[in-house]
Design a protein around this motif. Structure first.
Motif, PDB file in Angstrom:
ATOM      1  N   ARG A  85      -8.253  -5.946   8.132  1.00 50.98           N
ATOM      2  CA  ARG A  85      -8.970  -5.546   6.917  1.00 50.98           C
ATOM      3  C   ARG A  85      -9.751  -4.261   7.141  1.00 50.98           C
ATOM      4  O   ARG A  85      -9.817  -3.402   6.255  1.00 50.98           O
ATOM      5  CB  ARG A  85      -9.894  -6.673   6.459  1.00 50.98           C
ATOM      6  CG  ARG A  85      -9.135  -7.835   5.892  1.00 50.98           C
ATOM      7  CD  ARG A  85     -10.011  -8.956   5.467  1.00 50.98           C
ATOM      8  NE  ARG A  85      -9.189 -10.097   5.086  1.00 50.98           N
ATOM      9  CZ  ARG A  85      -9.661 -11.274   4.768  1.00 50.98           C
ATOM     10  NH1 ARG A  85     -10.951 -11.492   4.780  1.00 50.98           N
ATOM     11  NH2 ARG A  85      -8.851 -12.253   4.443  1.00 50.98           N
ATOM     12  N   ASP A  86     -10.373  -4.109   8.325  1.00 48.05           N
ATOM     13  CA  ASP A  86     -11.106  -2.874   8.620  1.00 48.05           C
ATOM     14  C   ASP A  86     -10.166  -1.667   8.622  1.00 48.05           C
ATOM     15  O   ASP A  86     -10.511  -0.604   8.107  1.00 48.05           O
ATOM     16  CB  ASP A  86     -11.815  -2.981   9.972  1.00 48.05           C
ATOM     17  CG  ASP A  86     -13.010  -3.920   9.931  1.00 48.05           C
ATOM     18  OD1 ASP A  86     -13.451  -4.274   8.821  1.00 48.05           O
ATOM     19  OD2 ASP A  86     -13.491  -4.301  11.020  1.00 48.05           O
ATOM     20  N   ALA A  87      -8.979  -1.826   9.191  1.00 50.17           N
ATOM     21  CA  ALA A  87      -8.002  -0.739   9.199  1.00 50.17           C
ATOM     22  C   ALA A  87      -7.570  -0.407   7.773  1.00 50.17           C
ATOM     23  O   ALA A  87      -7.429   0.775   7.410  1.00 50.17           O
ATOM     24  CB  ALA A  87      -6.797  -1.113  10.051  1.00 50.17           C
ATOM     25  N   ARG A  88      -7.368  -1.419   6.952  1.00 48.71           N
ATOM     26  CA  ARG A  88      -6.964  -1.204   5.559  1.00 48.71           C
ATOM     27  C   ARG A  88      -8.073  -0.491   4.779  1.00 48.71           C
ATOM     28  O   ARG A  88      -7.815   0.431   4.009  1.00 48.71           O
ATOM     29  CB  ARG A  88      -6.629  -2.543   4.903  1.00 48.71           C
ATOM     30  CG  ARG A  88      -6.253  -2.474   3.461  1.00 48.71           C
ATOM     31  CD  ARG A  88      -4.882  -1.905   3.277  1.00 48.71           C
ATOM     32  NE  ARG A  88      -4.530  -1.967   1.872  1.00 48.71           N
ATOM     33  CZ  ARG A  88      -3.899  -1.008   1.238  1.00 48.71           C
ATOM     34  NH1 ARG A  88      -3.458   0.024   1.897  1.00 48.71           N
ATOM     35  NH2 ARG A  88      -3.638  -1.106  -0.042  1.00 48.71           N
ATOM     36  N   ILE A  89      -9.312  -0.893   5.016  1.00 47.61           N
ATOM     37  CA  ILE A  89     -10.439  -0.240   4.348  1.00 47.61           C
ATOM     38  C   ILE A  89     -10.533   1.217   4.775  1.00 47.61           C
ATOM     39  O   ILE A  89     -10.755   2.115   3.951  1.00 47.61           O
ATOM     40  CB  ILE A  89     -11.755  -0.999   4.638  1.00 47.61           C
ATOM     41  CG1 ILE A  89     -11.760  -2.340   3.891  1.00 47.61           C
ATOM     42  CG2 ILE A  89     -12.972  -0.171   4.262  1.00 47.61           C
ATOM     43  CD1 ILE A  89     -12.889  -3.270   4.291  1.00 47.61           C
ATOM     44  N   ALA A  90     -10.361   1.481   6.073  1.00 48.09           N
ATOM     45  CA  ALA A  90     -10.408   2.867   6.566  1.00 48.09           C
ATOM     46  C   ALA A  90      -9.295   3.698   5.935  1.00 48.09           C
ATOM     47  O   ALA A  90      -9.520   4.856   5.548  1.00 48.09           O
ATOM     48  CB  ALA A  90     -10.297   2.887   8.085  1.00 48.09           C
ATOM     49  N   ASP A  91      -8.091   3.133   5.819  1.00 48.91           N
ATOM     50  CA  ASP A  91      -6.983   3.856   5.174  1.00 48.91           C
ATOM     51  C   ASP A  91      -7.306   4.164   3.715  1.00 48.91           C
ATOM     52  O   ASP A  91      -7.061   5.275   3.235  1.00 48.91           O
ATOM     53  CB  ASP A  91      -5.693   3.040   5.247  1.00 48.91           C
ATOM     54  CG  ASP A  91      -5.118   2.969   6.647  1.00 48.91           C
ATOM     55  OD1 ASP A  91      -5.544   3.769   7.507  1.00 48.91           O
ATOM     56  OD2 ASP A  91      -4.234   2.104   6.875  1.00 48.91           O
ATOM     57  N   LEU A  92      -7.839   3.181   3.003  1.00 49.73           N
ATOM     58  CA  LEU A  92      -8.159   3.388   1.594  1.00 49.73           C
ATOM     59  C   LEU A  92      -9.289   4.405   1.420  1.00 49.73           C
ATOM     60  O   LEU A  92      -9.244   5.237   0.502  1.00 49.73           O
ATOM     61  CB  LEU A  92      -8.530   2.054   0.938  1.00 49.73           C
ATOM     62  CG  LEU A  92      -7.383   1.054   0.798  1.00 49.73           C
ATOM     63  CD1 LEU A  92      -7.904  -0.286   0.302  1.00 49.73           C
ATOM     64  CD2 LEU A  92      -6.314   1.579  -0.137  1.00 49.73           C
ATOM     65  N   LEU A  96      -9.000   7.896  -0.508  1.00 52.26           N
ATOM     66  CA  LEU A  96      -9.946   8.225  -1.574  1.00 52.26           C
ATOM     67  C   LEU A  96     -10.616   9.568  -1.305  1.00 52.26           C
ATOM     68  O   LEU A  96     -10.764  10.394  -2.217  1.00 52.26           O
ATOM     69  CB  LEU A  96     -10.999   7.129  -1.706  1.00 52.26           C
ATOM     70  CG  LEU A  96     -12.081   7.341  -2.766  1.00 52.26           C
ATOM     71  CD1 LEU A  96     -11.449   7.421  -4.149  1.00 52.26           C
ATOM     72  CD2 LEU A  96     -13.099   6.229  -2.703  1.00 52.26           C
ATOM     73  N   ALA A  97     -10.989   9.812  -0.048  1.00 49.68           N
ATOM     74  CA  ALA A  97     -11.604  11.104   0.297  1.00 49.68           C
ATOM     75  C   ALA A  97     -10.614  12.235   0.076  1.00 49.68           C
ATOM     76  O   ALA A  97     -10.989  13.309  -0.433  1.00 49.68           O
ATOM     77  CB  ALA A  97     -12.076  11.079   1.752  1.00 49.68           C
ATOM     78  N   GLY A  98      -9.340  12.016   0.426  1.00 47.19           N
ATOM     79  CA  GLY A  98      -8.319  13.037   0.176  1.00 47.19           C
ATOM     80  C   GLY A  98      -8.129  13.298  -1.308  1.00 47.19           C
ATOM     81  O   GLY A  98      -7.979  14.450  -1.737  1.00 47.19           O
ATOM     82  N   ALA A  99      -8.129  12.237  -2.099  1.00 51.20           N
ATOM     83  CA  ALA A  99      -7.964  12.406  -3.546  1.00 51.20           C
ATOM     84  C   ALA A  99      -9.163  13.125  -4.145  1.00 51.20           C
ATOM     85  O   ALA A  99      -9.013  13.979  -5.033  1.00 51.20           O
ATOM     86  CB  ALA A  99      -7.774  11.052  -4.211  1.00 51.20           C
ATOM     87  N   ARG A 100     -10.373  12.810  -3.669  1.00 52.44           N
ATOM     88  CA  ARG A 100     -11.566  13.501  -4.178  1.00 52.44           C
ATOM     89  C   ARG A 100     -11.554  14.974  -3.787  1.00 52.44           C
ATOM     90  O   ARG A 100     -11.935  15.834  -4.563  1.00 52.44           O
ATOM     91  CB  ARG A 100     -12.819  12.821  -3.643  1.00 52.44           C
ATOM     92  CG  ARG A 100     -13.123  11.511  -4.317  1.00 52.44           C
ATOM     93  CD  ARG A 100     -14.407  10.916  -3.797  1.00 52.44           C
ATOM     94  NE  ARG A 100     -14.706   9.674  -4.505  1.00 52.44           N
ATOM     95  CZ  ARG A 100     -15.531   8.753  -4.062  1.00 52.44           C
ATOM     96  NH1 ARG A 100     -16.147   8.921  -2.901  1.00 52.44           N
ATOM     97  NH2 ARG A 100     -15.749   7.664  -4.762  1.00 52.44           N
ATOM     98  N   SER A 101     -11.111  15.257  -2.557  1.00 50.96           N
ATOM     99  CA  SER A 101     -11.038  16.643  -2.110  1.00 50.96           C
ATOM    100  C   SER A 101     -10.020  17.421  -2.934  1.00 50.96           C
ATOM    101  O   SER A 101     -10.272  18.556  -3.347  1.00 50.96           O
ATOM    102  CB  SER A 101     -10.661  16.678  -0.630  1.00 50.96           C
ATOM    103  OG  SER A 101     -10.460  17.995  -0.209  1.00 50.96           O
TER     104      SER A 101
END
Length: 127
Positions: A85-92, A96-101
């Protein structure tokens, strides 16, 4: 005095009968060994563990606490799922940071909003 003597004899008879039953008296011989108590409701193998599974988890008692193998299995399973779950959260969060950028540097529409297109690029737009 007679009552005391009667109680002592009755107690001796009861202790003797119980001893014979446990040690090997009777037709069937000694009592069979009791099967070790096992974890009744292990964590579900076919789906992710949720809060109710963890709250409902009860370990059987052993001679000195809990069975270490049952506790180790449950903790290993929970650790693996938390890491997943931590890996999945980090990926998401990274996505999200890439999409915001991309939205911050993307084209500005007439409405004044930054808008990122999720459409496939056209062949003429490709380098």
């Amino acid at each position: 005095m007679v009552m005391f003597l009667f109680l002592v004899v009755a107690l001796a008879v009861v202790v003797g009968a119980v001893t014979l039953a446990v040690v090997g008296g009777g037709e069937n011989g000694p009592l069979p060994e009791a099967a070790p108590e096992r974890l009744r409701d292990p964590l579900p193998p076919d789906r992710p563990v949720d809060r109710a599974d963890v709250e409902g988890l009860r370990f059987p008692l052993a001679a000195r606490g809990y069975r270490m193998a049952d506790v180790d299995d449950a903790l290993s399973r929970l650790g693996a799922e938390l890491a997943e779950r931590d890996a999945r959260i980090a990926d998401l969060e990274s996505a999200l940071a890439g999409a915001r950028s991309a939205a911050a540097h993307g084209p500005v529409h007439a409405s004044g909003e930054n808008h990122v297109s999720m459409d496939k690029p056209r062949p003429e737009d490709r380098p």
